[in-house]
Design an enzyme around this catalytic site. Structure first.
Site, PDB file in Angstrom:
ATOM      1  N   LYS A 153      63.842 -48.224  19.465  1.00  0.00           N
ATOM      2  CA  LYS A 153      62.998 -48.553  19.979  1.00  0.00           C
ATOM      3  C   LYS A 153      62.086 -47.633  21.128  1.00  0.00           C
ATOM      4  O   LYS A 153      62.930 -46.249  20.878  1.00  0.00           O
ATOM      5  CB  LYS A 153      63.267 -49.598  21.716  1.00  0.00           C
ATOM      6  CG  LYS A 153      63.955 -48.298  22.547  1.00  0.00           C
ATOM      7  CD  LYS A 153      63.995 -49.163  23.504  1.00  0.00           C
ATOM      8  CE  LYS A 153      64.139 -48.361  25.195  1.00  0.00           C
ATOM      9  NZ  LYS A 153      64.097 -48.753  26.612  1.00  0.00           N
TER      10      LYS A 153
ATOM     11  N   LYS B 281      73.447 -46.161  28.812  1.00  0.00           N
ATOM     12  CA  LYS B 281      72.912 -44.154  28.863  1.00  0.00           C
ATOM     13  C   LYS B 281      74.111 -43.830  29.104  1.00  0.00           C
ATOM     14  O   LYS B 281      74.484 -42.359  29.482  1.00  0.00           O
ATOM     15  CB  LYS B 281      71.935 -44.367  30.010  1.00  0.00           C
ATOM     16  CG  LYS B 281      71.255 -44.771  30.156  1.00  0.00           C
ATOM     17  CD  LYS B 281      69.905 -44.931  31.374  1.00  0.00           C
ATOM     18  CE  LYS B 281      68.512 -45.835  31.215  1.00  0.00           C
ATOM     19  NZ  LYS B 281      67.593 -45.494  32.456  1.00  0.00           N
TER      20      LYS B 281
ATOM     21  N   LYS C  52      60.528 -42.676  25.385  1.00  0.00           N
ATOM     22  CA  LYS C  52      59.832 -40.902  26.149  1.00  0.00           C
ATOM     23  C   LYS C  52      60.973 -40.297  26.082  1.00  0.00           C
ATOM     24  O   LYS C  52      61.178 -38.867  26.338  1.00  0.00           O
ATOM     25  CB  LYS C  52      59.353 -41.721  27.587  1.00  0.00           C
ATOM     26  CG  LYS C  52      60.358 -42.178  28.571  1.00  0.00           C
ATOM     27  CD  LYS C  52      59.465 -42.366  29.769  1.00  0.00           C
ATOM     28  CE  LYS C  52      60.024 -43.422  30.543  1.00  0.00           C
ATOM     29  NZ  LYS C  52      59.337 -44.291  31.350  1.00  0.00           N
TER      30      LYS C  52
HETATM   31  P1  TYM Z   1      60.501 -48.326  31.941  1.00  0.00           P
HETATM   32  O1  TYM Z   1      59.907 -46.897  32.937  1.00  0.00           O
HETATM   33  O2  TYM Z   1      61.980 -48.091  30.708  1.00  0.00           O
HETATM   34  O3  TYM Z   1      59.796 -48.869  30.627  1.00  0.00           O
HETATM   35  C1  TYM Z   1      58.178 -49.602  31.247  1.00  0.00           C
HETATM   36  C2  TYM Z   1      57.931 -50.716  31.141  1.00  0.00           C
HETATM   37  O4  TYM Z   1      57.796 -50.394  29.222  1.00  0.00           O
HETATM   38  C3  TYM Z   1      58.149 -51.821  28.395  1.00  0.00           C
HETATM   39  N1  TYM Z   1      58.619 -50.635  27.428  1.00  0.00           N
HETATM   40  C4  TYM Z   1      59.537 -50.904  25.867  1.00  0.00           C
HETATM   41  N2  TYM Z   1      58.085 -51.798  25.717  1.00  0.00           N
HETATM   42  C5  TYM Z   1      57.705 -51.727  24.344  1.00  0.00           C
HETATM   43  N3  TYM Z   1      58.157 -50.619  23.312  1.00  0.00           N
HETATM   44  C6  TYM Z   1      58.814 -50.033  23.636  1.00  0.00           C
HETATM   45  N4  TYM Z   1      59.614 -48.909  23.002  1.00  0.00           N
HETATM   46  C7  TYM Z   1      58.819 -49.895  25.038  1.00  0.00           C
HETATM   47  N5  TYM Z   1      59.317 -48.950  25.550  1.00  0.00           N
HETATM   48  C8  TYM Z   1      59.317 -49.429  26.968  1.00  0.00           C
HETATM   49  C9  TYM Z   1      59.361 -51.599  29.290  1.00  0.00           C
HETATM   50  O5  TYM Z   1      60.253 -52.738  29.006  1.00  0.00           O
HETATM   51  C10 TYM Z   1      59.165 -51.669  31.025  1.00  0.00           C
HETATM   52  O6  TYM Z   1      58.941 -53.249  31.093  1.00  0.00           O
HETATM   53  N6  TYM Z   1      63.846 -50.637  34.183  1.00  0.00           N
HETATM   54  C11 TYM Z   1      62.851 -50.760  34.475  1.00  0.00           C
HETATM   55  C12 TYM Z   1      61.716 -50.285  35.340  1.00  0.00           C
HETATM   56  C13 TYM Z   1      61.700 -51.303  36.330  1.00  0.00           C
HETATM   57  C14 TYM Z   1      60.995 -52.225  36.802  1.00  0.00           C
HETATM   58  C15 TYM Z   1      61.064 -52.852  37.772  1.00  0.00           C
HETATM   59  C16 TYM Z   1      60.774 -53.397  35.666  1.00  0.00           C
HETATM   60  C17 TYM Z   1      62.320 -50.814  37.872  1.00  0.00           C
HETATM   61  N7  TYM Z   1      62.004 -51.787  38.881  1.00  0.00           N
HETATM   62  C18 TYM Z   1      60.992 -54.451  38.279  1.00  0.00           C
HETATM   63  C19 TYM Z   1      60.097 -54.074  35.848  1.00  0.00           C
HETATM   64  C20 TYM Z   1      60.220 -55.303  37.773  1.00  0.00           C
HETATM   65  C21 TYM Z   1      62.108 -49.220  33.480  1.00  0.00           C
HETATM   66  O7  TYM Z   1      63.377 -49.184  32.851  1.00  0.00           O
HETATM   67  O8  TYM Z   1      60.979 -49.469  32.756  1.00  0.00           O
END
Ligand code: TYM
Length: 332
Positions: free
Chosen positions: A194, A111, A197
């Site tokens: 991957k 990023k 969004k």
């Molecule tokens: P975020 O918002 O990017 O994504 C949310 C969840 O979706 C999963 N994910 C995917 N899984 C499979 N294939 C994909 N292409 C894909 N894209 C996204 C992510 O692995 C995630 O589980 N840092 C985290 C948010 C967060 C969090 C936390 C998660 C903040 N605090 C504490 C767990 C525990 C994030 O950016 O998710």
């Protein structure tokens, strides 16, 4: 009962990758553990956000949690910034986290490469994530594969602090599905990236995409050379990704799908896949529309924040005391 915590950022439309990699598992887990699911708005602002959009997306994501099948009577659903303990613990943990560890994080490097003015919040992102998780004495964190490194850091921070001060935090385990079960759903236009969004519009399916848009995106999805449908991540990365999506949306094994389509070409496979995705998302989209009545989601989030806060406060106070911070005095 085991504790589960996870979060999703309100930083864009939710994708089929988010659903298959994470949300779908949240729904299953709510019946097996005490669950906390958070809309992590403070993580979203580590990169620039339009205020009106952030506001709307925070509500939208909370609604999608419920529409996907999370029951607010069973699971605690809340907005991260409504529970200030997340910010406070994040600061405390940052004092036990090295800059070197943070600057080595793959997501920070990726990023950070894109923008010129990288905020220090982006560097601190994984510390806030550790705070989210550790506040709830979490046993397990269901996430997609891309969050694995962040979870390892959370574990390291917890272990370091426990080692130094005696037991304070529970050390959380990642709960990442196998690749064939959705850990990493790939982009429809580039099977080496991957599904995200932040990608171009045709590269992902949004949970609220209407049926005709889903069908169009799947028709336009890149495929591999040849015409056979079989699972082979190395030689058939695009078809393998579509097969995983097919398998998770239909409940059928990859072998069954390969047998059915064999060498009949990609056309019928793709149109059946579109139908399975549409049918998977249809109930979510219907429930989402029902939740638009004013006040419904607000009530769920008010209750969620109160519940989360009461749990988070205990952990935060325990840590404050361990490191020598004086408790606040009450005059009455
Ligand atoms: P975020 O918002 O990017 O994504 C949310 C969840 O979706 C999963 N994910 C995917 N899984 C499979 N294939 C994909 N292409 C894909 N894209 C996204 C992510 O692995 C995630 O589980 N840092 C985290 C948010 C967060 C969090 C936390 C998660 C903040 N605090 C504490 C767990 C525990 C994030 O950016 O998710």
């Amino acid at each position: 009962m085991k504790r589960v915590f996870s979060g999703v950022q309100p930083s864009g439309e939710l994708t089929l990758g988010n659903y298959l990699g994470a949300l779908r598992n949240f729904v299953r887990l709510q019946h097996e553990a005490e669950c906390f699911f958070c809309v992590v708005d403070l993580h979203a602002i580590t990169v620039p956000q339009d205020p009106a959009q952030l506001n709307r997306r925070t509500f939208d994501l909370a609604k999608l949690y419920v529409a996907s099948g999370l029951d607010p009577k069973i699971a605690t659903i809340f907005v991260q910034s409504h529970v200030p303990a997340h910010s406070e613990l994040s600061w405390l943990l940052s004092c036990f986290t090295y800059i070197g560890e943070l600057s080595r994080m793959t997501q920070f490097k990726e990023k950070g490469r894109k923008g010129e003015n990288v905020s220090s919040g982006l560097l601190m992102y994984p510390v806030l994530m550790a705070a989210d998780i550790l506040l709830y004495d979490t046993d397990a964190v269901p996430v997609g594969e891309d969050q694995k490194q962040h979870l390892e850091l959370s574990r390291n921070i917890a272990e370091r602090i426990n080692h130094h001060f005696g037991p304070v935090f529970r050390v959380p385990e990642p709960l990442i599905p196998p690749k064939k079960a959705g850990a990493r759903i790939m982009s429809l236009t580039d099977p080496t990236a991957k599904m995200a969004k932040s990608g171009e519009a045709n590269s992902y399916i949004a949970l609220l995409d209407p049926p005709e848009v889903i069908a169009k995106k799947i028709r336009a999805a890149v495929t591999d050379s040849g015409r056979e449908v079989y699972y082979d991540e190395v030689n058939k990365p695009a078809i393998s990704n579509l097969m995983v999506i097919y398998s998770l949306c239909s409940g059928e094994a990859l072998e069954t799908i390969a047998e059915r389509y064999g060498s009949s070409g990609y056309g019928r496979f793709k149109s059946d896949l579109a139908e399975h995705v549409i049918q998977t998302l249809k109930p979510i989209q219907e429930r989402y529309r029902e939740l638009s009545e004013p006040g419904v989601i607000e009530a769920i989030l008010a209750e969620g924040a109160a519940k989360a806060e009461s749990v988070a406060k205990v952990t935060l106070d325990r840590f404050r005391q361990k490191i020598g911070l004086v408790p606040r005095f009450n005059l009455d």
